[in-house]
Design an enzyme around this catalytic site. Sequence first.
Site, PDB file in Angstrom:
ATOM      1  N   GLY A  64       0.820  -1.218   0.000  1.00 23.64           N
ATOM      2  CA  GLY A  64       0.000   0.000   0.000  1.00 23.64           C
ATOM      3  C   GLY A  64       0.852   1.266   0.000  1.00 23.64           C
ATOM      4  O   GLY A  64       2.090   1.209   0.064  1.00 23.64           O
TER       5      GLY A  64
ATOM      6  N   HIS B  50      -8.710  14.629   2.208  1.00 20.74           N
ATOM      7  CA  HIS B  50      -7.738  13.562   1.898  1.00 20.74           C
ATOM      8  C   HIS B  50      -7.843  13.172   0.426  1.00 20.74           C
ATOM      9  O   HIS B  50      -8.832  13.479  -0.238  1.00 20.74           O
ATOM     10  CB  HIS B  50      -8.011  12.315   2.750  1.00 20.74           C
ATOM     11  CG  HIS B  50      -7.522  12.431   4.163  1.00 20.74           C
ATOM     12  ND1 HIS B  50      -8.262  13.014   5.156  1.00 20.74           N
ATOM     13  CD2 HIS B  50      -6.350  12.031   4.741  1.00 20.74           C
ATOM     14  CE1 HIS B  50      -7.578  12.963   6.298  1.00 20.74           C
ATOM     15  NE2 HIS B  50      -6.410  12.385   6.074  1.00 20.74           N
ATOM     16  N   HIS B  51      -6.860  12.398  -0.023  1.00 25.36           N
ATOM     17  CA  HIS B  51      -6.818  11.865  -1.395  1.00 25.36           C
ATOM     18  C   HIS B  51      -8.065  11.028  -1.701  1.00 25.36           C
ATOM     19  O   HIS B  51      -8.717  10.504  -0.791  1.00 25.36           O
ATOM     20  CB  HIS B  51      -5.544  11.037  -1.594  1.00 25.36           C
ATOM     21  CG  HIS B  51      -5.399   9.933  -0.592  1.00 25.36           C
ATOM     22  ND1 HIS B  51      -6.005   8.711  -0.740  1.00 25.36           N
ATOM     23  CD2 HIS B  51      -4.731   9.875   0.593  1.00 25.36           C
ATOM     24  CE1 HIS B  51      -5.705   7.943   0.291  1.00 25.36           C
ATOM     25  NE2 HIS B  51      -4.938   8.622   1.123  1.00 25.36           N
TER      26      HIS B  51
ATOM     27  N   TYR C 156      -4.193   6.944  15.278  1.00 27.00           N
ATOM     28  CA  TYR C 156      -4.786   7.267  13.977  1.00 27.00           C
ATOM     29  C   TYR C 156      -3.951   8.320  13.262  1.00 27.00           C
ATOM     30  O   TYR C 156      -4.262   8.685  12.131  1.00 27.00           O
ATOM     31  CB  TYR C 156      -6.222   7.762  14.152  1.00 27.00           C
ATOM     32  CG  TYR C 156      -7.243   6.655  14.364  1.00 27.00           C
ATOM     33  CD1 TYR C 156      -6.996   5.356  13.937  1.00 27.00           C
ATOM     34  CD2 TYR C 156      -8.468   6.917  14.958  1.00 27.00           C
ATOM     35  CE1 TYR C 156      -7.934   4.351  14.111  1.00 27.00           C
ATOM     36  CE2 TYR C 156      -9.417   5.921  15.131  1.00 27.00           C
ATOM     37  CZ  TYR C 156      -9.141   4.637  14.709  1.00 27.00           C
ATOM     38  OH  TYR C 156     -10.086   3.648  14.874  1.00 27.00           O
TER      39      TYR C 156
ATOM     40  N   GLY D  18      -9.686   9.066  10.836  1.00 26.20           N
ATOM     41  CA  GLY D  18      -9.353   8.722  12.225  1.00 26.20           C
ATOM     42  C   GLY D  18      -8.798   9.935  12.955  1.00 26.20           C
ATOM     43  O   GLY D  18      -9.083  10.163  14.139  1.00 26.20           O
TER      44      GLY D  18
ATOM     45  N   LYS E 126      -8.893   7.355  -0.172  1.00 25.27           N
ATOM     46  CA  LYS E 126      -9.110   7.074   1.254  1.00 25.27           C
ATOM     47  C   LYS E 126     -10.501   6.476   1.446  1.00 25.27           C
ATOM     48  O   LYS E 126     -11.491   7.002   0.961  1.00 25.27           O
ATOM     49  CB  LYS E 126      -8.949   8.351   2.087  1.00 25.27           C
ATOM     50  CG  LYS E 126      -9.052   8.074   3.572  1.00 25.27           C
ATOM     51  CD  LYS E 126      -8.509   9.209   4.413  1.00 25.27           C
ATOM     52  CE  LYS E 126      -8.699   8.959   5.906  1.00 25.27           C
ATOM     53  NZ  LYS E 126      -7.951   7.819   6.421  1.00 25.27           N
TER      54      LYS E 126
HETATM   55  P1  NAD Z   1      -3.607   1.690   0.725  1.00 27.55           P
HETATM   56  O1  NAD Z   1      -4.993   1.291   0.284  1.00 27.55           O
HETATM   57  O2  NAD Z   1      -2.699   2.352  -0.244  1.00 27.55           O
HETATM   58  O3  NAD Z   1      -2.832   0.422   1.326  1.00 27.55           O
HETATM   59  C1  NAD Z   1      -3.438  -0.570   2.116  1.00 27.55           C
HETATM   60  C2  NAD Z   1      -2.730  -1.887   1.797  1.00 27.55           C
HETATM   61  O4  NAD Z   1      -3.214  -2.870   2.718  1.00 27.55           O
HETATM   62  C3  NAD Z   1      -3.041  -2.383   0.372  1.00 27.55           C
HETATM   63  O5  NAD Z   1      -1.858  -2.817  -0.279  1.00 27.55           O
HETATM   64  C4  NAD Z   1      -4.007  -3.534   0.617  1.00 27.55           C
HETATM   65  O6  NAD Z   1      -3.926  -4.560  -0.371  1.00 27.55           O
HETATM   66  C5  NAD Z   1      -3.520  -4.042   1.981  1.00 27.55           C
HETATM   67  N1  NAD Z   1      -4.568  -4.787   2.690  1.00 27.55           N
HETATM   68  C6  NAD Z   1      -5.867  -4.485   2.814  1.00 27.55           C
HETATM   69  N2  NAD Z   1      -6.510  -5.444   3.503  1.00 27.55           N
HETATM   70  C7  NAD Z   1      -5.595  -6.379   3.814  1.00 27.55           C
HETATM   71  C8  NAD Z   1      -5.659  -7.617   4.506  1.00 27.55           C
HETATM   72  N3  NAD Z   1      -6.822  -8.093   4.998  1.00 27.55           N
HETATM   73  N4  NAD Z   1      -4.503  -8.324   4.676  1.00 27.55           N
HETATM   74  C9  NAD Z   1      -3.328  -7.857   4.171  1.00 27.55           C
HETATM   75  N5  NAD Z   1      -3.215  -6.701   3.478  1.00 27.55           N
HETATM   76  C10 NAD Z   1      -4.347  -5.962   3.307  1.00 27.55           C
HETATM   77  O7  NAD Z   1      -3.848   2.622   2.007  1.00 27.55           O
HETATM   78  P2  NAD Z   1      -2.776   3.563   2.759  1.00 27.55           P
HETATM   79  O8  NAD Z   1      -2.970   4.958   2.310  1.00 27.55           O
HETATM   80  O9  NAD Z   1      -1.432   2.933   2.723  1.00 27.55           O
HETATM   81  O10 NAD Z   1      -3.366   3.488   4.249  1.00 27.55           O
HETATM   82  C11 NAD Z   1      -3.440   2.265   4.949  1.00 27.55           C
HETATM   83  C12 NAD Z   1      -4.148   2.496   6.292  1.00 27.55           C
HETATM   84  O11 NAD Z   1      -3.366   3.395   7.088  1.00 27.55           O
HETATM   85  C13 NAD Z   1      -5.535   3.150   6.167  1.00 27.55           C
HETATM   86  O12 NAD Z   1      -6.366   2.630   7.188  1.00 27.55           O
HETATM   87  C14 NAD Z   1      -5.237   4.628   6.415  1.00 27.55           C
HETATM   88  O13 NAD Z   1      -6.368   5.344   6.870  1.00 27.55           O
HETATM   89  C15 NAD Z   1      -4.173   4.509   7.473  1.00 27.55           C
HETATM   90  N6  NAD Z   1      -3.269   5.654   7.624  1.00 27.55           N
HETATM   91  C16 NAD Z   1      -2.910   5.961   8.893  1.00 27.55           C
HETATM   92  C17 NAD Z   1      -1.999   6.966   9.126  1.00 27.55           C
HETATM   93  C18 NAD Z   1      -1.562   7.239  10.550  1.00 27.55           C
HETATM   94  O14 NAD Z   1      -0.697   8.114  10.781  1.00 27.55           O
HETATM   95  N7  NAD Z   1      -2.101   6.487  11.521  1.00 27.55           N
HETATM   96  C19 NAD Z   1      -1.442   7.677   8.055  1.00 27.55           C
HETATM   97  C20 NAD Z   1      -1.832   7.342   6.762  1.00 27.55           C
HETATM   98  C21 NAD Z   1      -2.739   6.309   6.563  1.00 27.55           C
END
Ligand code: NAD
Length: 216
Positions: A10, A127-128, A96, A137, A131
Amino acid sequence: MRYGLVGANGKMGVEIQSYFSSLGDLCVLRKDRGVLEEIERPQVIIDFSSPDAVFETVELCRKYSCGLVIGTTALTEEHFSRLKELSEHVPVVQSYNFSTGIAILKRIIKEYASYFEDWDAAMVEIHHNQKKDAPSGTAKMLKQALGREIPISSIRVGGIFGEHTLIFSNSGETVEITHRALSRRAFVIGVRNAALFVLGKEKGFFSYDDVLESAQ
Ligand code: NAD
């Protein structure tokens, strides 16, 4: 550090690997949808994926007796209770938002919320367009810091990494406070701080505030 990564393909997963490898860390377990590579025992597992991955991530942490840093959003009460159960055995850092600016903003809001008690308040978060959850969060976290119900508008557009504006207004004036992430690096630096923090703990449930406080 030898770490495992859930959501490895991701946007956050790719950025985490790029930053961690630039500092000599090794990704020894990679998991994504339909992919599981287990090369060695990780010292810590990092999860930035989706809520439906969380229970399996907890099992992986139990299997390897290693701590967890989890940034995945839209978690339910059931997810939190499983994470808290896990934290009775290993350290878990959940947030979050892993950016330092949001941690500071949360403190500012807590300290000054009472000045705005009689003002209207609202939040806009942008956000993009990929999302999945809304409100973000981070917006929920900031609302909790404020300590009252406020309307939150969520906009999903283009490639914006994350922007949160808190608006206070009365009939005569308006105060706005904005945090803007300029790249995913803003989060990833905090994720590595949290992973290093986990290596120094035996067990317990921690927030990113705990990680920052331990560094002061
Ligand atoms: P993204 O969709 O680009 O990446 C998510 C990845 O997780 C994908 O490659 C997907 O295939 C994989 N995935 C989904 N379900 C899965 C499963 N059951 N088993 C294994 N892999 C799985 O999203 P992103 O932008 O990288 O964000 C990921 C998460 O992090 C989101 O929940 C987002 O809101 C969160 N996030 C949190 C913060 C923070 O600071 N806490 C910052 C950015 C994003």
